[in-house]
Design a protein around this motif. Structure first.
Motif, short mmCIF file in Angstrom:
data_model
loop_
_atom_site.label_atom_id
_atom_site.label_comp_id
_atom_site.label_asym_id
_atom_site.label_seq_id
_atom_site.Cartn_x
_atom_site.Cartn_y
_atom_site.Cartn_z
N LYS A 202 1.10 -1.22 -0.15
CA LYS A 202 0.19 -0.30 0.01
C LYS A 202 1.10 1.11 -0.37
O LYS A 202 0.68 2.11 -0.69
N ASP A 203 2.16 1.19 0.56
CA ASP A 203 2.62 2.52 0.96
C ASP A 203 3.71 2.95 0.09
O ASP A 203 3.64 3.63 -0.46
N LEU A 204 3.98 1.45 -1.23
CA LEU A 204 4.76 2.33 -2.22
C LEU A 204 4.45 1.80 -3.58
O LEU A 204 4.92 1.43 -4.52
N LYS A 205 3.10 1.42 -3.12
CA LYS A 205 2.36 1.50 -4.72
C LYS A 205 2.80 0.23 -5.12
O LYS A 205 3.96 0.10 -6.48
N LEU A 206 3.56 -0.90 -4.77
CA LEU A 206 3.78 -2.59 -4.66
C LEU A 206 3.27 -3.12 -5.82
O LEU A 206 1.88 -3.45 -5.71
N THR A 207 3.45 -3.97 -6.85
CA THR A 207 2.79 -4.74 -7.30
C THR A 207 4.17 -6.52 -6.84
O THR A 207 5.23 -6.02 -7.80
N TYR A 208 2.92 -7.70 -7.40
CA TYR A 208 3.78 -8.99 -6.48
C TYR A 208 3.02 -10.08 -6.89
O TYR A 208 2.21 -9.68 -7.60
N ILE A 209 4.34 -10.93 -7.22
CA ILE A 209 4.41 -11.85 -7.63
C ILE A 209 4.54 -13.25 -6.49
O ILE A 209 5.71 -13.22 -5.43
N PHE A 210 3.49 -13.26 -6.24
CA PHE A 210 3.56 -14.13 -4.74
C PHE A 210 3.45 -15.40 -5.59
O PHE A 210 2.54 -15.92 -5.04
N ILE A 211 4.25 -16.59 -4.52
CA ILE A 211 4.84 -17.95 -5.01
C ILE A 211 5.00 -18.28 -3.44
O ILE A 211 5.87 -18.27 -2.82
N SER A 212 4.33 -19.11 -4.31
CA SER A 212 3.49 -20.39 -2.55
C SER A 212 2.79 -21.60 -2.31
O SER A 212 2.36 -21.88 -3.73
N HIS A 213 3.51 -22.14 -2.32
CA HIS A 213 2.45 -23.70 -1.97
C HIS A 213 1.39 -23.64 -1.29
O HIS A 213 0.47 -25.27 -0.83
N ASP A 214 1.83 -22.39 -0.39
CA ASP A 214 0.52 -22.58 0.91
C ASP A 214 -0.81 -21.71 0.33
O ASP A 214 -1.18 -20.83 0.49
N LEU A 215 -1.94 -22.41 0.66
CA LEU A 215 -3.40 -22.01 0.03
C LEU A 215 -4.20 -21.14 0.35
O LEU A 215 -4.46 -20.11 0.30
N ASN A 216 -3.82 -21.50 2.12
CA ASN A 216 -4.17 -20.54 2.73
C ASN A 216 -3.44 -19.52 2.33
O ASN A 216 -4.52 -18.07 2.72
N VAL A 217 -2.06 -18.63 2.29
CA VAL A 217 -1.80 -18.13 2.63
C VAL A 217 -1.61 -17.34 1.24
O VAL A 217 -1.77 -15.57 1.40
N VAL A 218 -1.90 -17.52 0.41
CA VAL A 218 -1.95 -17.11 -1.43
C VAL A 218 -3.79 -16.48 -1.08
O VAL A 218 -4.15 -15.26 -1.53
N ARG A 219 -5.26 -17.07 -0.68
CA ARG A 219 -5.69 -16.73 -0.49
C ARG A 219 -6.24 -15.66 0.11
O ARG A 219 -6.47 -14.68 -0.17
N HIS A 220 -5.24 -15.25 1.14
CA HIS A 220 -5.36 -14.59 2.51
C HIS A 220 -4.54 -13.03 1.42
O HIS A 220 -4.97 -11.93 1.85
N ILE A 221 -2.89 -13.25 1.07
CA ILE A 221 -2.41 -11.76 0.58
C ILE A 221 -2.86 -11.68 -1.53
O ILE A 221 -2.90 -10.59 -1.56
N SER A 222 -3.38 -12.81 -1.60
CA SER A 222 -3.47 -12.49 -3.31
C SER A 222 -4.88 -11.81 -3.79
O SER A 222 -5.70 -12.12 -3.75
N ASN A 223 -4.83 -11.08 -5.44
CA ASN A 223 -6.19 -11.03 -5.86
C ASN A 223 -6.19 -11.58 -7.08
O ASN A 223 -7.80 -12.00 -6.99
#
Ligand code: SF4
Ligand code: MG
Length: 322
Positions: A202-223
């Motif tokens: 939010k602060d730095l207007k970043l765009t992420y590619i978030f790589i994970s095998h943890d589906l709970n974490v992914v649901r929490h963080i990704s659009n």
């Protein structure tokens, strides 16, 4: 235009050497013709089991690993066509956070050195600029000035990951690939680091590619999310859409293995038969055909392309037609 990064037909193959002459006998199809778009200031997740090609994809985008072919458009430029020198400058704007904060930080460097070194060697900043950037970044990630003279082993895992994040954002990038950034951490520390990543976005207007095998974490963080299997994207769409209305048999199996928070809502676990085939000789047709309960004869012959199911939801499976 809301798209920051567009990937078209990306392939990253690695040669397999065999025999006494070490001749190339085949290729690992680590990333096998994938396409996707990442919107500005959003988080796009790549999920799948280990070995599915998600880390290789992330590294290929920054050319930490050289892609074999395809097109990676970032700010109207094809990253694959940049010279080594142009790419080095580009890394200021495209950065990588590694999974393991224990092995990715040089143990012989102080935090100060770890943070200043990339600015000096890659971006040739002056000492004064570097000092300013360091003070700026430690404040952003929650480290103190006193900690700058310490070595990585003097920090906890969570703090080390803060140092890694500081290293990635100190050049003020707009795009960051985070490869399993919390997987090596204790569960109690994971949410602190995830919240830090969300705040920084939010602060730095970043765009992420978030790589994970943890589906709970992914649901929490990704659009939005892309599910990978054997180097290919089998399903992609908005995160909630995929989690509530998955269509691809592989995605359904992955999601069925996630423990439900509500014990009354017992899900039926879908077990795929057999093992993931070798990425050196991926199957013809659908990559899942040897393991899929719904496989039909066409699945062994024709590779299903991602088809548009509406609402940004795409599925590569012969069960579904556009
Ligand atoms: Fe299964 Fe065929 Fe769909 Fe592949 S294309 S997931 S084998 S039904
Ligand atoms: Mg990996």
């Amino acid at each position: 235009n809301n798209v920051l990064l567009e990937v078209e037909n990306l392939k990253t193959y690695f040669p397999v050497k065999g025999g006494v002459l070490k001749k190339t006998t085949g290729y690992v199809h680590a990333v096998d013709d994938i396409s996707f778009k990442v919107n500005k200031q959003e988080t796009f997740a790549l999920v799948g089991e280990s070995g599915c090609g998600k880390s290789t994809t992330g590294r290929s985008l920054l050319r930490v690993i050289e892609p074999t072919s395809g097109k990676i458009t970032f700010r109207n430029e094809d990253v694959i066509r940049l010279s080594k020198e142009e790419m080095r400058k580009k890394r200021k704007d495209m950065q990588l956070i590694f999974q393991n904060p224990y092995s990715s930080l040089n143990p012989r460097m102080t935090v100060n050195k770890l943070l200043s070194e990339p600015l000096r060697t890659h971006f040739s900043m002056s000492q004064k600029e570097i000092e300013e950037q360091i003070l700026w970044v430690i404040d952003k990630v929650g480290l103190t000035k006193e900690q700058l003279d310490r070595y990585p082993h003097q920090f906890s895992g969570g703090q080390r990951q803060r140092i890694s994040i500081a290293r990635a954002i100190i050049s003020k990038p707009s795009f960051v690939v985070a490869d399993e950034p919390v997987s090596a951490l204790d569960v109690s520390i994971q949410s602190q680091i995830l919240n830090l990543l969300i705040e920084l976005q939010k602060d730095l207007k970043l765009t992420y590619i978030f790589i994970s095998h943890d589906l709970n974490v992914v649901r929490h963080i990704s659009n939005s999310v892309a599910v990978m299997y054997l180097g290919r994207i089998v399903e992609t769409g908005d995160t909630e859409q995929i989690y509530t209305s998955a269509m691809h048999p592989y995605t359904k199996a992955l999601l069925s293995a996630v423990p439900s928070k509500d014990p009354l809502q017992k899900k039926k676990r879908i077990i795929l038969k057999g093992d993931v085939p070798s990425p050196v000789n991926p199957p013809n047709g659908c990559p899942l055909n040897s393991r899929c309960e719904s496989a039909m004869s066409i699945c062994k012959e024709i590779r299903p392309e991602l088809a548009d199911m509406g609402n940004n939801h795409h599925v590569a499976c012969h069960l579904y037609k556009e």
